[in-house]
Scaffold this motif. Sequence first.
Motif, PDB file in Angstrom:
ATOM      1  N   ARG A 103       0.840  -1.196   0.000  1.00 26.56           N
ATOM      2  CA  ARG A 103       0.000   0.000   0.000  1.00 26.56           C
ATOM      3  C   ARG A 103       0.879   1.251   0.000  1.00 26.56           C
ATOM      4  O   ARG A 103       1.736   1.413   0.859  1.00 26.56           O
ATOM      5  CB  ARG A 103      -0.922  -0.015   1.211  1.00 26.56           C
ATOM      6  CG  ARG A 103      -1.953   1.096   1.238  1.00 26.56           C
ATOM      7  CD  ARG A 103      -2.933   0.914   2.392  1.00 26.56           C
ATOM      8  NE  ARG A 103      -3.753  -0.276   2.225  1.00 26.56           N
ATOM      9  CZ  ARG A 103      -3.743  -1.320   3.065  1.00 26.56           C
ATOM     10  NH1 ARG A 103      -2.954  -1.310   4.126  1.00 26.56           N
ATOM     11  NH2 ARG A 103      -4.519  -2.358   2.850  1.00 26.56           N
ATOM     12  N   VAL A 104       0.609   2.141  -0.954  1.00 28.61           N
ATOM     13  CA  VAL A 104       1.327   3.409  -1.072  1.00 28.61           C
ATOM     14  C   VAL A 104       0.458   4.509  -0.483  1.00 28.61           C
ATOM     15  O   VAL A 104      -0.725   4.630  -0.811  1.00 28.61           O
ATOM     16  CB  VAL A 104       1.642   3.726  -2.553  1.00 28.61           C
ATOM     17  CG1 VAL A 104       2.282   5.117  -2.688  1.00 28.61           C
ATOM     18  CG2 VAL A 104       2.553   2.662  -3.143  1.00 28.61           C
ATOM     19  N   MET A 105       1.058   5.341   0.372  1.00 28.08           N
ATOM     20  CA  MET A 105       0.315   6.416   1.025  1.00 28.08           C
ATOM     21  C   MET A 105       0.807   7.778   0.550  1.00 28.08           C
ATOM     22  O   MET A 105       2.012   8.039   0.515  1.00 28.08           O
ATOM     23  CB  MET A 105       0.489   6.307   2.549  1.00 28.08           C
ATOM     24  CG  MET A 105      -0.117   7.450   3.349  1.00 28.08           C
ATOM     25  SD  MET A 105      -1.926   7.484   3.270  1.00 28.08           S
ATOM     26  CE  MET A 105      -2.334   5.920   4.070  1.00 28.08           C
ATOM     27  N   PHE A 106      -0.129   8.629   0.169  1.00 26.60           N
ATOM     28  CA  PHE A 106       0.155  10.037  -0.109  1.00 26.60           C
ATOM     29  C   PHE A 106      -0.604  10.864   0.895  1.00 26.60           C
ATOM     30  O   PHE A 106      -1.815  10.678   1.078  1.00 26.60           O
ATOM     31  CB  PHE A 106      -0.277  10.417  -1.530  1.00 26.60           C
ATOM     32  CG  PHE A 106      -0.220  11.907  -1.797  1.00 26.60           C
ATOM     33  CD1 PHE A 106       0.925  12.491  -2.314  1.00 26.60           C
ATOM     34  CD2 PHE A 106      -1.304  12.734  -1.486  1.00 26.60           C
ATOM     35  CE1 PHE A 106       0.997  13.862  -2.527  1.00 26.60           C
ATOM     36  CE2 PHE A 106      -1.247  14.103  -1.700  1.00 26.60           C
ATOM     37  CZ  PHE A 106      -0.094  14.664  -2.227  1.00 26.60           C
ATOM     38  N   VAL A 107       0.082  11.808   1.549  1.00 24.74           N
ATOM     39  CA  VAL A 107      -0.560  12.714   2.495  1.00 24.74           C
ATOM     40  C   VAL A 107      -0.205  14.142   2.107  1.00 24.74           C
ATOM     41  O   VAL A 107       0.977  14.499   2.036  1.00 24.74           O
ATOM     42  CB  VAL A 107      -0.097  12.450   3.942  1.00 24.74           C
ATOM     43  CG1 VAL A 107      -0.787  13.424   4.903  1.00 24.74           C
ATOM     44  CG2 VAL A 107      -0.392  11.015   4.354  1.00 24.74           C
ATOM     45  N   GLY A 108      -1.206  14.949   1.817  1.00 18.93           N
ATOM     46  CA  GLY A 108      -0.918  16.336   1.465  1.00 18.93           C
ATOM     47  C   GLY A 108      -2.033  16.961   0.638  1.00 18.93           C
ATOM     48  O   GLY A 108      -3.091  16.361   0.417  1.00 18.93           O
ATOM     49  N   ARG A 109      -1.785  18.167   0.168  1.00 15.08           N
ATOM     50  CA  ARG A 109      -2.744  18.877  -0.661  1.00 15.08           C
ATOM     51  C   ARG A 109      -2.867  18.202  -2.023  1.00 15.08           C
ATOM     52  O   ARG A 109      -1.867  17.784  -2.609  1.00 15.08           O
ATOM     53  CB  ARG A 109      -2.300  20.325  -0.856  1.00 15.08           C
ATOM     54  CG  ARG A 109      -2.228  21.147   0.419  1.00 15.08           C
ATOM     55  CD  ARG A 109      -3.584  21.554   0.914  1.00 15.08           C
ATOM     56  NE  ARG A 109      -4.275  22.404  -0.036  1.00 15.08           N
ATOM     57  CZ  ARG A 109      -5.564  22.758   0.080  1.00 15.08           C
ATOM     58  NH1 ARG A 109      -6.289  22.301   1.090  1.00 15.08           N
ATOM     59  NH2 ARG A 109      -6.124  23.545  -0.807  1.00 15.08           N
ATOM     60  N   LEU A 110      -4.075  18.111  -2.505  1.00 15.90           N
ATOM     61  CA  LEU A 110      -4.306  17.521  -3.823  1.00 15.90           C
ATOM     62  C   LEU A 110      -4.228  18.630  -4.868  1.00 15.90           C
ATOM     63  O   LEU A 110      -5.223  19.260  -5.220  1.00 15.90           O
ATOM     64  CB  LEU A 110      -5.681  16.834  -3.867  1.00 15.90           C
ATOM     65  CG  LEU A 110      -5.898  15.731  -2.832  1.00 15.90           C
ATOM     66  CD1 LEU A 110      -7.263  15.077  -3.032  1.00 15.90           C
ATOM     67  CD2 LEU A 110      -4.784  14.684  -2.875  1.00 15.90           C
TER      68      LEU A 110
END
Length: 210
Positions: free
Chosen positions: A25-32
């Motif tokens: 599982r790859v996680m992205f956290v931040g503004r889209l």
Amino acid sequence: SRVVELPFGTPVANVTASPLPDTPRVMFVGRLEERKGVYDLVKAIPMVLERVPQAQFVFAGSGIGEEKLVALIKELQVQASVTLLGRVDYATVPQIMGESSLVCIPSHQEPFGMVVLEAMACGRAVVSTTTGGPASMVIEGAGGRLVPAGDAQALGDALAELLSDRDRLAAFGEFNRQRALVHYDVDAVARRLEAIYVAVIGESTRLVGV
């Protein structure tokens, strides 16, 4: 005179690193938004799925690019592999990072990159770009991979490479955790700041002859 770089700190010691999940599982956290590289990450998804078909991609955050992001996900037909969590509370970030295999920060520009530090504290490997702060925190080949900003192909290759090697993911995550404890824990940063003040006071005293 000389310049001393003092990084931001985070309570690394208060974060408990969890085991890697069974599902890659790859996680992205931040503004889209575009400058965060979210479209590059979505474009990389089909390349990753060719090599790691079971891979999942989780986006935590909101922003002006969300509509375009959803459209791109549909265009590439990767909806089944993507989860959009929307905006998340800061307090929940360690939990959702702990449910990931690695954290991806594909930013086109990133002055510091607090998300990188949070991922390291959680004991996760990081795939990021060679732009700004992340490039100084992520050690290529030891704690993660660094790729050129805006290069979806390179991003996909790096993600697939790590997701295919669970032992390497675990080793990178442990390396990052230890590096964060030594260099970026709030207590470690506070001690470095105190040492700077002591040095400056000592130098000032010497110059004025007190």
